[in-house]
Write an enzyme that holds these catalytic residues in place. Structure first.
Site, PDB file in Angstrom:
ATOM      1  N   ASP A 175       0.821  -1.204   0.000  1.00  0.00           N
ATOM      2  CA  ASP A 175       0.000   0.000   0.000  1.00  0.00           C
ATOM      3  C   ASP A 175       0.862   1.263   0.000  1.00  0.00           C
ATOM      4  OD1 ASP A 175      -2.142  -1.720   0.262  1.00  0.00           O
ATOM      5  OD2 ASP A 175      -2.291  -1.465   2.433  1.00  0.00           O
TER       6      ASP A 175
ATOM      7  N   TYR B 255       6.046  -9.997   6.742  1.00  0.00           N
ATOM      8  CA  TYR B 255       5.997  -8.554   6.968  1.00  0.00           C
ATOM      9  C   TYR B 255       6.472  -8.262   8.387  1.00  0.00           C
ATOM     10  CZ  TYR B 255       3.338  -7.312   2.745  1.00  0.00           C
ATOM     11  OH  TYR B 255       2.944  -7.091   1.447  1.00  0.00           O
TER      12      TYR B 255
END
Length: 273
Positions: free
Chosen positions: A52, A116
């Site tokens: 994002d 992540y």
């Protein structure tokens, strides 16, 4: 035809995420522009995990197909020459495309899992030196409570209650292999490994666990949210501290193996002395 595989690092602050858009201010836009300048041919790059706006990457894997013949070192330096300074290619690998589609490496579909990390600055005041590179919350967090809450997310679950309403994934069933949370002084590190993630799933998990850590929710509430036993407010936490750190593939592909050195964490440790 040759399939070129790239390992990419980028600072996400200046870019509107990975996927190309009309304004051409995304990682994919800049990467495809750089390749076009190098070989004078427009190509399409496919990545392993879309990130994002504001999200960073230490190891994003992507690929494209071409008939242009260049050595790996020429691809590496050639593409990097045309990229902005906040995007860098770390290594290049090449595959010959097999006539059998299933036998070809694919940056997205060949991936076994994605990792992540979220870097959170937990202090009463913000740090101007960490802006854009870490998340921040002023409320004191309990690491043990967050780890207890995270246990309910491990395994194969329907994560539809922890995704964005804009998510277009075909399935909300994902498998989280592990979540690790640890602290160094004022820095809290979240590490999440899953087969894949839904849109805003990681940032929603971080927001949920922060609310467990500050006492707003109990660890068992994570289970209730996951199983939709009760309606809770979940906030999507800020993107700045989120890093795509590793894409795992089978050893059969023989991709370059580079140790993931958390250089950014060492810098942050220095800044919070």
């Amino acid at each position: 035809m040759i399939r070129i595989v790239l390992s990419i690092q980028y600072d996400g602050n200046l870019w509107h995420g990975w996927q190309k858009q009309k304004h051409k201010l995304t990682i994919q836009d800049k990467l495809e522009e750089a390749i076009k300048k190098l070989i004078l041919i427009k190509i399409n790059v496919i990545c392993s995990s879309r990130t994002d706006t504001g999200v960073h990457a230490l190891e994003q894997i992507a690929h494209f197909d071409t008939n242009i013949k260049k050595s790996k070192i020429l691809w590496l330096y050639g593409i990097n020459h045309f990229l902005p300074p906040t995007i860098v290619i770390n290594w290049v690998h090449k595959f010959k495309i097999n006539n059998i589609k299933e036998k070809n490496f694919h940056s997205r579909f060949s991936a076994i899992s994605r990792i992540y990390q979220y870097i959170l600055y937990n202090n009463i005041l913000k740090s101007p030196f960490l802006y854009g590179k870490v998340g921040w919350t002023h409320k004191k967090l309990n690491i043990n409570l967050m780890n207890n809450g995270a246990k309910y997310l491990i395994g194969l679950h329907d994560f539809s209650n922890l995704k964005s309403s804009k998510c277009q994934s075909k399935t909300s069933i994902k498998n989280i292999k592990y979540i690790k949370i640890y602290k160094y002084k004022k820095i809290i590190i979240f590490i999440i490994n899953a087969n894949s993630f839904l849109y805003h799933m990681v940032r929603n998990i971080i927001g949920l666990l922060i609310n467990v850590g500050n006492g707003l929710y109990k660890p068992i509430d994570v289970y209730k949210i996951l199983k939709k036993k009760k309606k809770y407010n979940i906030f999507t936490f800020m993107p700045y501290g989120l890093y795509l750190t590793k894409i795992n593939y089978s050893n059969i592909w023989n991709l370059p193996k580079k140790k993931n050195i958390n250089f950014f964490l060492n810098i942050y440790k220095f800044l919070v002395q």
